[in-house]
Every structure is written in C-alpha cells, then in structure tokens.
Design a protein around this motif. Structure first.
Motif, PDB file in Angstrom:
ATOM      1  N   GLY A  79      -7.126  -1.471 -41.946  1.00 50.80           N
ATOM      2  CA  GLY A  79      -5.989  -1.081 -41.170  1.00 50.80           C
ATOM      3  C   GLY A  79      -5.557   0.347 -41.353  1.00 50.80           C
ATOM      4  O   GLY A  79      -6.137   1.195 -42.263  1.00 50.80           O
ATOM      5  N   ARG A  80      -5.048   0.765 -40.500  1.00 47.83           N
ATOM      6  CA  ARG A  80      -4.179   2.316 -40.706  1.00 47.83           C
ATOM      7  C   ARG A  80      -3.291   2.396 -42.073  1.00 47.83           C
ATOM      8  O   ARG A  80      -2.983   1.524 -42.067  1.00 47.83           O
ATOM      9  CB  ARG A  80      -3.764   2.671 -39.412  1.00 47.83           C
ATOM     10  CG  ARG A  80      -4.367   2.741 -38.194  1.00 47.83           C
ATOM     11  CD  ARG A  80      -3.723   3.104 -36.768  1.00 47.83           C
ATOM     12  NE  ARG A  80      -4.768   3.306 -35.988  1.00 47.83           N
ATOM     13  CZ  ARG A  80      -5.477   4.208 -35.381  1.00 47.83           C
ATOM     14  NH1 ARG A  80      -5.599   5.185 -36.327  1.00 47.83           N
ATOM     15  NH2 ARG A  80      -6.354   4.262 -34.470  1.00 47.83           N
ATOM     16  N   THR A  81      -3.663   3.319 -42.664  1.00 45.89           N
ATOM     17  CA  THR A  81      -2.957   3.652 -43.959  1.00 45.89           C
ATOM     18  C   THR A  81      -1.333   3.371 -43.624  1.00 45.89           C
ATOM     19  O   THR A  81      -0.660   2.819 -44.535  1.00 45.89           O
ATOM     20  CB  THR A  81      -3.365   5.005 -44.496  1.00 45.89           C
ATOM     21  OG1 THR A  81      -4.739   5.180 -44.545  1.00 45.89           O
ATOM     22  CG2 THR A  81      -2.613   4.979 -45.884  1.00 45.89           C
ATOM     23  N   HIS A  82      -0.815   4.030 -42.623  1.00 48.05           N
ATOM     24  CA  HIS A  82       0.692   3.812 -42.565  1.00 48.05           C
ATOM     25  C   HIS A  82       1.024   2.596 -42.151  1.00 48.05           C
ATOM     26  O   HIS A  82       2.385   2.279 -42.141  1.00 48.05           O
ATOM     27  CB  HIS A  82       1.156   4.962 -41.455  1.00 48.05           C
ATOM     28  CG  HIS A  82       0.724   4.406 -39.968  1.00 48.05           C
ATOM     29  ND1 HIS A  82      -0.433   4.784 -39.617  1.00 48.05           N
ATOM     30  CD2 HIS A  82       1.508   3.783 -39.305  1.00 48.05           C
ATOM     31  CE1 HIS A  82      -0.477   4.620 -38.360  1.00 48.05           C
ATOM     32  NE2 HIS A  82       0.725   4.034 -38.037  1.00 48.05           N
ATOM     33  N   LYS A  83       0.317   1.685 -42.001  1.00 49.84           N
ATOM     34  CA  LYS A  83       0.486   0.121 -41.781  1.00 49.84           C
ATOM     35  C   LYS A  83       0.345  -0.924 -42.913  1.00 49.84           C
ATOM     36  O   LYS A  83       0.546  -2.098 -42.877  1.00 49.84           O
ATOM     37  CB  LYS A  83      -0.319  -0.484 -40.259  1.00 49.84           C
ATOM     38  CG  LYS A  83       0.010   0.175 -39.307  1.00 49.84           C
ATOM     39  CD  LYS A  83       1.143  -0.139 -38.471  1.00 49.84           C
ATOM     40  CE  LYS A  83       1.284   0.206 -37.189  1.00 49.84           C
ATOM     41  NZ  LYS A  83       2.619  -0.185 -36.651  1.00 49.84           N
ATOM     42  N   MET A  84      -0.130  -0.177 -44.114  1.00 48.04           N
ATOM     43  CA  MET A  84      -0.365  -0.933 -45.200  1.00 48.04           C
ATOM     44  C   MET A  84       0.720  -0.979 -46.085  1.00 48.04           C
ATOM     45  O   MET A  84       1.256   0.045 -46.624  1.00 48.04           O
ATOM     46  CB  MET A  84      -1.698  -0.273 -46.132  1.00 48.04           C
ATOM     47  CG  MET A  84      -2.168  -1.179 -47.075  1.00 48.04           C
ATOM     48  SD  MET A  84      -3.632  -0.138 -47.855  1.00 48.04           S
ATOM     49  CE  MET A  84      -3.843  -1.315 -49.170  1.00 48.04           C
ATOM     50  N   ALA A  85       1.067  -2.351 -46.503  1.00 47.11           N
ATOM     51  CA  ALA A  85       2.324  -2.435 -47.327  1.00 47.11           C
ATOM     52  C   ALA A  85       2.055  -2.013 -48.693  1.00 47.11           C
ATOM     53  O   ALA A  85       0.895  -2.145 -49.243  1.00 47.11           O
ATOM     54  CB  ALA A  85       2.623  -4.046 -47.139  1.00 47.11           C
ATOM     55  N   ALA A  86       3.268  -1.799 -49.414  1.00 45.31           N
ATOM     56  CA  ALA A  86       3.045  -1.231 -50.808  1.00 45.31           C
ATOM     57  C   ALA A  86       2.500  -2.599 -51.630  1.00 45.31           C
ATOM     58  O   ALA A  86       1.645  -2.144 -52.775  1.00 45.31           O
ATOM     59  CB  ALA A  86       4.339  -1.006 -51.306  1.00 45.31           C
ATOM     60  N   GLU A  87       2.769  -3.851 -51.532  1.00 43.38           N
ATOM     61  CA  GLU A  87       1.995  -4.886 -52.206  1.00 43.38           C
ATOM     62  C   GLU A  87       0.656  -4.887 -52.020  1.00 43.38           C
ATOM     63  O   GLU A  87      -0.098  -5.247 -53.103  1.00 43.38           O
ATOM     64  CB  GLU A  87       2.662  -6.220 -51.871  1.00 43.38           C
ATOM     65  CG  GLU A  87       2.592  -6.663 -50.663  1.00 43.38           C
ATOM     66  CD  GLU A  87       3.938  -6.131 -49.809  1.00 43.38           C
ATOM     67  OE1 GLU A  87       4.353  -6.977 -48.676  1.00 43.38           O
ATOM     68  OE2 GLU A  87       4.620  -5.162 -49.975  1.00 43.38           O
ATOM     69  N   HIS A  88      -0.103  -4.492 -50.851  1.00 43.84           N
ATOM     70  CA  HIS A  88      -1.411  -4.475 -50.574  1.00 43.84           C
ATOM     71  C   HIS A  88      -2.066  -3.304 -51.487  1.00 43.84           C
ATOM     72  O   HIS A  88      -2.951  -3.550 -52.356  1.00 43.84           O
ATOM     73  CB  HIS A  88      -1.592  -4.243 -49.193  1.00 43.84           C
ATOM     74  CG  HIS A  88      -1.623  -5.298 -48.441  1.00 43.84           C
ATOM     75  ND1 HIS A  88      -0.959  -5.407 -47.182  1.00 43.84           N
ATOM     76  CD2 HIS A  88      -1.854  -6.931 -48.563  1.00 43.84           C
ATOM     77  CE1 HIS A  88      -0.958  -6.834 -46.497  1.00 43.84           C
ATOM     78  NE2 HIS A  88      -1.321  -7.628 -47.493  1.00 43.84           N
ATOM     79  N   TRP A  89      -1.359  -2.127 -51.426  1.00 44.38           N
ATOM     80  CA  TRP A  89      -1.657  -1.046 -52.354  1.00 44.38           C
ATOM     81  C   TRP A  89      -1.926  -1.410 -53.706  1.00 44.38           C
ATOM     82  O   TRP A  89      -2.820  -1.374 -54.680  1.00 44.38           O
ATOM     83  CB  TRP A  89      -0.827   0.101 -52.209  1.00 44.38           C
ATOM     84  CG  TRP A  89      -1.259   0.952 -50.943  1.00 44.38           C
ATOM     85  CD1 TRP A  89      -0.648   1.098 -49.964  1.00 44.38           C
ATOM     86  CD2 TRP A  89      -2.165   2.199 -51.083  1.00 44.38           C
ATOM     87  NE1 TRP A  89      -1.308   2.083 -48.939  1.00 44.38           N
ATOM     88  CE2 TRP A  89      -2.410   2.784 -49.865  1.00 44.38           C
ATOM     89  CE3 TRP A  89      -3.091   2.508 -51.971  1.00 44.38           C
ATOM     90  CZ2 TRP A  89      -3.055   3.712 -49.615  1.00 44.38           C
ATOM     91  CZ3 TRP A  89      -4.003   3.689 -51.824  1.00 44.38           C
ATOM     92  CH2 TRP A  89      -3.822   4.369 -50.356  1.00 44.38           C
TER      93      TRP A  89
END
Length: 282
Positions: free
Chosen positions: A97-107
């Motif tokens: 998905g697009r980076t700005h849609k990625m939640a911190a917990e996924h990172w």
C-alpha cells in the motif's frame, strides 16, 4: 563452505515457503537443523519432513517480533548442540500500500521481524560462528533490497538494510572464516503477498503473475550453492538480474519509467493535500 554434512544450521521462517525449502535442502545435504517459526502446526510438518531425510531436527515456536523469545531460542540451541555453523535469516513479512497509509504498528512489526530479528540472531550467534573453522550466514533479502519498488516502502527499507548488513559482515569477517550471502530473489510462489496487511486504498492483496514466480525449491537450490561457493550477493531470476543491472548502469531509465507510469495513471486521488490546498478548500 567446503562441507555441510554434519554441520548445524538454524533456519527462521522454516515452516513454509523459501524457509521450508531451504531447511529441506540442508537436510538433504546432511545438516542437523534447528527450525524456528511462529506457526506451530506447519513447523511440526516441516520438522517431520526434514527428519525423514535422516538428520536430527529440533523445531521451536518463536515469534521473531519478540526479542526475549529469540534469546530463549538461541540459549536452547546452545544448550542442545553447543553452537551453530550455518545461520539462515529467512523469516519476513510485507505490507502492500501507499506509504502514507501505513500505520506505525505495521512499520514496527515489519522492521522487527525483517531486520531487528536477523540483527539480534547474528549478534547473539557471532561468538559461536567465529569459533568454527568455517561458518556461513545466509540472509534472505529480495530484489527489493537492491531496487526500490512502489507501495512496499517498509519491506524495501528492511531488505536494503539486510543487504547492507550482509556486505558489511562479509567485509569484516571473511578473513575469520565466516561467509556471508545476501540472497535476492525476485517474485517467488509463496504466500508473502497473500497474507500481507494492506493499505486502506488497496481493495485486494497484490497477486503477481504466475509466470514471474520462481518455486521455493529453485531458490533453495541456489541458496545452498551460495553457501558452498560463498557468494556475496545472489540475484536469482533473469528479470531480477536485468532490473538490478539497469539500476546499476542506467538508473535514470528506472526513474523515467516510474514517472511515466505515474503520468499514465493520471492524478493520484489518494495524494495528500498540501497545507495551502487545504486552506483554499476551507
């Protein structure tokens, strides 16, 4: 590495996909195996298959996002067999998905499994690896660790770091008998993308064309050859090697292709509005 038979190998993510295939190939080469995975049912199946090849195998449930579980597994391995000769850092997850849609917990989850876990395993096992006459670290990276790809920013970040770590370890420890390989396959027929969390802008998980997919067994065969030959960076499929060569010798072509694709797709409806645009809209 001159010989794998009789050596001890630790493989992460060993219950499925590339990890399972590498574990079974190492078993065929005569290595005894210490297998880690978060899926106990699939891990038990992999352990049974490996034992059927006539080698000693221990399987242990381990969530690689939990440092305490990693340390406990390493301690158990050292208690059981006293050391390790081959370390295969294979386990990995992705996010599409697009980076700005990625939640911190996924990172956090992705970097913990894909990068922090290999670092911890290497750090805790280096003393025993250095004590061997010869040893090898195989880090399963990706073509995404050599060429940046759209919509897999976190995965690409982790794999670029894993390739860099591999190169550094190879430079630092090659004279002390430790071989290091960064294995960089292209697309492989696993459930990596099917099981991946995705951004809210993505309706369904990305499924690569089947004609681009290598089998896990093909990757495992190349991995074992890399251990024997002490290869540094191994890019497996022809299209992945071509992409890497273009990146190295004509990087502007890839950049141009990305910009033309974006233009062809039209304006990005998911683009984040700039502050001045928000003010005008208000």
């Amino acid at each position: 590495m001159r010989q794998i038979r009789g050596k001890t190998a630790l493989v992460t993510g060993a219950a499925s996909g590339i990890g399972r295939a590498i574990a079974l190939r190492l078993a065929e080469e005569g290595a005894r195996l210490y297998l880690l995975d978060v899926n106990p049912v699939a891990l038990a199946s992999a352990v049974g298959e490996a034992k059927a090849r006539g080698v000693d195998v221990v399987g242990r449930h381990c969530d690689l996002s939990q440092p305490a579980q990693i340390s406990a597994a390493v301690g158990h391995l050292l208690d059981q067999w006293g050391g390790v000769d081959v370390l295969v850092n294979n386990a990995g997850i992705t996010y599409y998905g697009r980076t700005h849609k990625m939640a911190a917990e996924h990172w956090d989850q992705l970097l913990a499994i894909n990068l922090q876990a290999p670092i911890q395993l290497i750090r805790e096992l280096l003393p025993t690896l250095l004590s061997r006459d010869e040893a090898h670290i195989l880090n399963v990276a990706s073509i995404c660790g050599l060429v940046g790809m759209s919509r897999v920013a976190a995965y690409t970040t982790s794999k670029f770091a894993l390739v860099g770590l591999s190169e550094t370890l190879r430079a630092e420890y090659s004279r002390q008998g430790i071989g290091v390989t960064a294995l960089c396959p292209g697309l492989v027929d696993t459930n990596l993308f099917a099981a991946a969390p995705r951004g809210t802008d993505i309706n369904e998980n990305k499924q690569p064309p089947r004609w681009l997919l290598a089998t896990p067994e093909t990757i495992a065969n190349r991995a074992v050859r890399a251990i024997y030959k002490n290869h540094g960076i191994v890019v497996v499929q022809p299209y992945a090697r071509l992409t890497y060569l273009v990146k190295r010798w004509a990087p502007g072509l890839l950049d141009l292709g990305n910009r033309l694709r974006r233009r062809k797709q039209g304006p990005d409806k998911h683009r984040v509005a700039k502050p001045e645009e928000k003010r005008r809209a208000a």
